[in-house]
Design an enzyme around this catalytic site. Structure first.
Site, mmCIF file in Angstrom:
data_model
loop_
_atom_site.group_PDB
_atom_site.id
_atom_site.type_symbol
_atom_site.label_atom_id
_atom_site.label_comp_id
_atom_site.label_asym_id
_atom_site.label_seq_id
_atom_site.Cartn_x
_atom_site.Cartn_y
_atom_site.Cartn_z
ATOM 1 N N CYS A 147 -4.864 2.651 -3.513
ATOM 2 C CA CYS A 147 -3.584 3.130 -2.947
ATOM 3 C C CYS A 147 -2.456 2.126 -3.187
ATOM 4 C CB CYS A 147 -3.704 3.447 -1.459
ATOM 5 S SG CYS A 147 -4.897 4.724 -1.100
ATOM 6 N N HIS A 168 0.873 -1.175 0.000
ATOM 7 C CA HIS A 168 0.000 0.000 0.000
ATOM 8 C C HIS A 168 0.916 1.232 0.000
ATOM 9 C CE1 HIS A 168 -2.740 2.963 1.876
ATOM 10 N NE2 HIS A 168 -3.733 2.194 1.495
ATOM 11 N N GLN A 199 -4.628 -5.391 6.747
ATOM 12 C CA GLN A 199 -5.647 -6.239 6.111
ATOM 13 C C GLN A 199 -5.672 -7.657 6.656
ATOM 14 O OE1 GLN A 199 -7.978 -5.159 4.173
ATOM 15 N NE2 GLN A 199 -7.192 -3.165 3.552
#
Ligand code: C6P
Length: 388
Positions: free
Chosen positions: A346, A105, A185
């Site tokens: 992103c 990210h 995540q």
């Protein structure tokens, strides 16, 4: 949603909040509002106790033994910035290397680019293959005595790939290289255990684990947190201030300057309690079933292509259909009450690697069900008819 029942499939962006979290926020502001660590009065003591109790809950949540190693930050982004600032100030030298992966990210790319610019260190990137699996041979080839940190995402937000972080940590440690794991995540789906992983730093965001926005956790090994300099300075992080000089608190106080997001921390504590009361193994099995069924049914749609086909995946599906723009897919589904994310998530370098500027992304949480998948598939089928 727009007169339709909601199918919320944008959980990787942020999760919905359990009533217990909303009530904890409401109770704090309504009945317990006070600053922490400062007051000698009852309310301040209550707020301080609730704030510090969450530190212990956060430690339990990620398998850490020492609550002092938990630093409250705004989210995964601020956690990584705190470490990159510390490495810039006190670790990195010209020619040193920082190793990240192609599937990071932006929050785990840009801070290291800035650190490299400021120190003369070099950013190295581990490639991924066409399925979105890390090239572990390339990782081993890139890891060397010049590497001063490996910073790697546990679960990719765009592809869903679950990375073999334990293997990465063991290989890095064999060369005395510390490892930061971005758990933004992974924590919503699976129990992370920093003791078992053996990583040196671990970050995650409260809002993705069913807590409030604006609050997150950085965990670091005591030796590292004691070695790194303060990130911000001001009230609460000091021991003694004089115009001639200032001494700082030990960890965790050293890294928590100013009045923190007290309500956020208390709300996050309620989210940890909620998750602790759940059968998380059962929840993960349910999410895996959703992932498998959704993958199978989406692939049956003519012209649909999934980006990210690693064998080991969390319940995140990025896809494209024919040449329909992902934003059009998102907008069409939204009209039917189905919330997905469309864009680069992103992760621009990663999408560039796959030759696409954007994808549509459906991401599941334990509260989603098979009806959500039916509605998604039905919505996409209608959309194909609409666009001819
Ligand atoms: N990903 C998504 O829709 P913050 O914004 O600090 O809470 O989290 C940043 C972050 C860091 N690492 C990973 C792997 C992430 O997925 C995210 C946030 C959201 O995918 C918002 S872009």
């Amino acid at each position: 949603m727009r007169g339709k029942p909601l199918s919320y499939l944008d959980n990787a962006a942020t999760a919905q909040k359990p009533v217990a979290v909303i009530e904890a926020l409401d109770r704090y502001y309504r009945a317990e509002n006070s600053n922490i660590h400062r007051g000698v009065h009852y309310l301040s003591e209550q707020a301080t106790d609730a704030y510090e109790a969450t530190r212990a809950k956060a430690a339990r949540f990620i398998g850490a033994t020492d609550p002092d190693e938990i630093i409250f930050v705004r989210g995964a982004t601020e956690g990584i910035n705190l470490i990159s600032h510390g490495f810039t100030e006190s670790v990195l030298q010209p020619g040193d290397e920082i190793l990240i992966t192609h599937m990071e990210h932006h929050a785990n790319i840009v801070p290291w680019q800035i650190a490299a610019q400021k120190t003369g260190a070099i950013l190295k990137v581990v490639p991924v293959d066409d399925r979105g699996v890390l090239d572990m041979e390339a990782f081993e080839a890139l890891l060397c005595e010049k590497t001063k940190l490996v910073s790697v995402v546990h679960v990719s937000n765009s592809l869903g790939t679950i990375n073999p972080v334990k293997v990465i940590i063991d290989k890095a440690h064999a060369l005395n290289v510390p490892v930061l794991v971005d758990g933004a995540q992974s924590t919503p789906h699976m129990a992370a255990d920093v003791a078992e992983l053996g990583c040196d730093f671990f970050v995650f965001s409260g809002h993705k684990v069913f807590g409030p926005t604006g609050i997150g956790v950085l965990w670091g090994k005591r030796e590292w947190l004691e070695r790194l300099p303060a990130y911000q300075s001001g009230g609460d992080m000091i021991e003694k201030v004089d115009f001639e000089g200032t001494t700082y608190k030990g960890i965790p106080g050293k890294f928590e300057a100013g009045t923190p997001h007290i309500a956020g921390v208390i709300g996050l504590g309620a989210a940890f309690d909620y998750l602790a009361s759940m059968d998380r193994v059962g929840a993960l099995q349910h999410e895996n079933a959703l992932l498998n069924v959704a993958t199978e049914q989406l692939l049956a749609i003519d012209g649909l292509r999934i980006i990210g086909t690693a064998p080991n995946k969390a319940s995140v599906i990025s896809f494209l259909i024919d040449d329909i723009h992902p934003h059009d897919i998102g907008t069409f589904l939204d009209a039917g009450g189905i919330a997905i994310r469309a864009g680069h998530h992103c992760t621009q370098p990663l999408l560039k690697r796959f030759g696409v500027p954007a994808t549509a992304r459906a991401s599941f949480a334990f509260y989603n069900d098979f009806e959500d998948i039916e509605r998604l598939v039905e919505g996409l089928t209608k959309m194909k008819q609409f666009f001819g």
